[in-house]
Design a protein around this motif. Structure first.
Motif, short mmCIF file in Angstrom:
data_model
loop_
_atom_site.label_atom_id
_atom_site.label_comp_id
_atom_site.label_asym_id
_atom_site.label_seq_id
_atom_site.Cartn_x
_atom_site.Cartn_y
_atom_site.Cartn_z
N SER A 1 -6.25 10.01 -0.01
CA SER A 1 -6.92 10.38 -1.25
C SER A 1 -8.44 10.38 -1.08
O SER A 1 -9.13 11.31 -1.50
N TYR A 2 -8.95 9.33 -0.44
CA TYR A 2 -10.40 9.23 -0.21
C TYR A 2 -10.88 10.40 0.65
O TYR A 2 -11.90 11.03 0.35
N GLU A 3 -10.14 10.71 1.70
CA GLU A 3 -10.52 11.80 2.59
C GLU A 3 -10.50 13.15 1.87
O GLU A 3 -11.36 13.99 2.10
N LEU A 4 -9.52 13.34 0.99
CA LEU A 4 -9.43 14.60 0.24
C LEU A 4 -10.58 14.75 -0.75
O LEU A 4 -11.10 15.84 -0.94
N GLU A 5 -10.93 13.69 -1.42
CA GLU A 5 -11.91 13.76 -2.51
C GLU A 5 -13.35 13.47 -2.09
O GLU A 5 -14.28 13.99 -2.68
N VAL A 6 -13.53 12.62 -1.08
CA VAL A 6 -14.89 12.19 -0.70
C VAL A 6 -15.25 12.67 0.70
O VAL A 6 -16.33 13.20 0.92
N GLY A 7 -14.33 12.45 1.63
CA GLY A 7 -14.59 12.79 3.03
C GLY A 7 -14.08 11.68 3.91
O GLY A 7 -13.46 10.72 3.43
N PRO A 8 -14.36 11.73 5.19
CA PRO A 8 -13.86 10.71 6.11
C PRO A 8 -14.44 9.33 5.79
O PRO A 8 -15.58 9.21 5.33
N VAL A 9 -13.65 8.31 6.05
CA VAL A 9 -14.11 6.94 5.93
C VAL A 9 -15.13 6.72 7.05
O VAL A 9 -14.85 7.03 8.21
N PRO A 10 -16.32 6.23 6.72
CA PRO A 10 -17.34 6.03 7.78
C PRO A 10 -16.81 5.14 8.91
O PRO A 10 -16.08 4.18 8.68
N ALA A 11 -17.20 5.47 10.12
CA ALA A 11 -16.75 4.73 11.30
C ALA A 11 -17.10 3.25 11.17
O ALA A 11 -18.19 2.89 10.74
N GLY A 12 -16.15 2.41 11.53
CA GLY A 12 -16.36 0.97 11.50
C GLY A 12 -16.15 0.34 10.14
O GLY A 12 -16.30 -0.87 9.99
N LEU A 13 -15.80 1.13 9.13
CA LEU A 13 -15.58 0.60 7.79
C LEU A 13 -14.14 0.79 7.36
O LEU A 13 -13.41 1.60 7.92
N TYR B 1 0.84 -1.19 0.00
CA TYR B 1 0.00 0.00 0.00
C TYR B 1 0.88 1.24 0.00
O TYR B 1 1.95 1.27 0.61
N GLY B 2 0.41 2.32 -0.67
CA GLY B 2 1.13 3.57 -0.68
C GLY B 2 1.18 4.21 0.69
O GLY B 2 0.26 4.04 1.50
N GLN B 3 2.28 4.91 0.96
CA GLN B 3 2.47 5.57 2.25
C GLN B 3 2.74 7.06 2.02
O GLN B 3 3.43 7.42 1.09
N PHE B 4 2.20 7.90 2.90
CA PHE B 4 2.39 9.34 2.80
C PHE B 4 2.63 9.89 4.19
O PHE B 4 1.85 9.64 5.11
N ARG B 5 3.74 10.60 4.35
CA ARG B 5 4.07 11.18 5.65
C ARG B 5 3.34 12.51 5.79
O ARG B 5 3.44 13.39 4.95
N LEU B 6 2.59 12.62 6.88
CA LEU B 6 1.79 13.81 7.14
C LEU B 6 1.84 14.14 8.62
O LEU B 6 1.48 13.29 9.45
N ASP B 7 2.30 15.32 8.94
CA ASP B 7 2.36 15.78 10.34
C ASP B 7 3.10 14.80 11.24
O ASP B 7 2.65 14.48 12.34
N GLY B 8 4.21 14.25 10.76
CA GLY B 8 5.03 13.38 11.57
C GLY B 8 4.58 11.94 11.65
O GLY B 8 5.22 11.13 12.31
N SER B 9 3.50 11.59 10.99
CA SER B 9 3.07 10.19 11.00
C SER B 9 2.90 9.69 9.56
O SER B 9 2.74 10.49 8.63
N VAL B 10 2.93 8.39 9.40
CA VAL B 10 2.79 7.79 8.08
C VAL B 10 1.34 7.36 7.91
O VAL B 10 0.79 6.63 8.75
N ARG B 11 0.71 7.82 6.83
CA ARG B 11 -0.69 7.48 6.54
C ARG B 11 -0.76 6.65 5.27
O ARG B 11 0.10 6.77 4.39
N ARG B 12 -1.77 5.84 5.13
CA ARG B 12 -2.00 5.09 3.90
C ARG B 12 -2.47 6.07 2.83
O ARG B 12 -3.43 6.83 3.04
N ALA B 13 -1.81 6.04 1.68
CA ALA B 13 -2.09 7.00 0.62
C ALA B 13 -3.53 6.91 0.11
O ALA B 13 -4.16 7.93 -0.17
N HIS B 14 -4.07 5.70 -0.01
CA HIS B 14 -5.43 5.57 -0.54
C HIS B 14 -6.46 6.18 0.42
O HIS B 14 -7.46 6.75 -0.01
N ILE B 15 -6.18 6.12 1.71
CA ILE B 15 -7.10 6.71 2.69
C ILE B 15 -7.04 8.23 2.61
O ILE B 15 -8.07 8.91 2.64
#
Length: 143
Positions: free
Chosen positions: A50-62, A34-48
């Motif tokens: 992207s989803y947050e930028l274009e769609v919004g937060p991933v629904p809780a529990g999913l 999976y793609g990785q992106f460093r943001l604010d000192g932590s590593v985030r999954r790139a696909h997440i």
């Protein structure tokens, strides 16, 4: 995410990939791809991200399922929020493939009469009985 971080993120995406995939061109996790992106000192999954930028937060529990099966893809239209269990079922692991079949690994059909349902798995009644017989006869020979 602020403007500079957003620009830095999208600079690492190739939108010319096959099957309309937007491939992550930067760091990939060695273990799972999976793609990785460093943001604010932590590593985030790139696909997440992207989803947050274009769609919004991933629904809780999913979790996000790559419908294209390309772990390096960050195209939000290829990402579907599903339960973890559904994501596993859709995968290509041996257990996911087995769960989608209607036969045990020895070829017996999973019918209501031939299926033992246990928490988290199903068993073939024919194979289960054959195993019990083998163990019974093996124990008799030892005794």
């Amino acid at each position: 995410m602020t403007g500079p971080a957003t620009a830095r993120f999208w600079a690492k995406v190739d939108k010319q990939g096959g099957n309309d995939c937007w491939n992550w061109t930067a760091s990939l996790n060695v273990r799972d791809g999976y793609g990785q992106f460093r943001l604010d000192g932590s590593v985030r999954r790139a696909h997440i991200v992207s989803y947050e930028l274009e769609v919004g937060p991933v629904p809780a529990g999913l979790v996000l399922d790559h419908t294209c099966r390309n772990r390096a893809c960050v195209n939000p239209s290829h990402l579907e929020p599903v339960t973890h269990a559904e994501n596993v079922r859709r995968g290509n692991s041996p257990s996911a493939i087995a769960a989608r079949t209607n036969r045990c690994f020895r070829g017996h059909e999973f019918t209501p009469e031939n299926t033992i349902n246990r928490p988290g798995k199903r068993e073939c009644r024919t194979c289960n009985i054959a195993g019990q017989r083998r163990r019974h006869h093996a124990n008799k020979e030892v005794a």
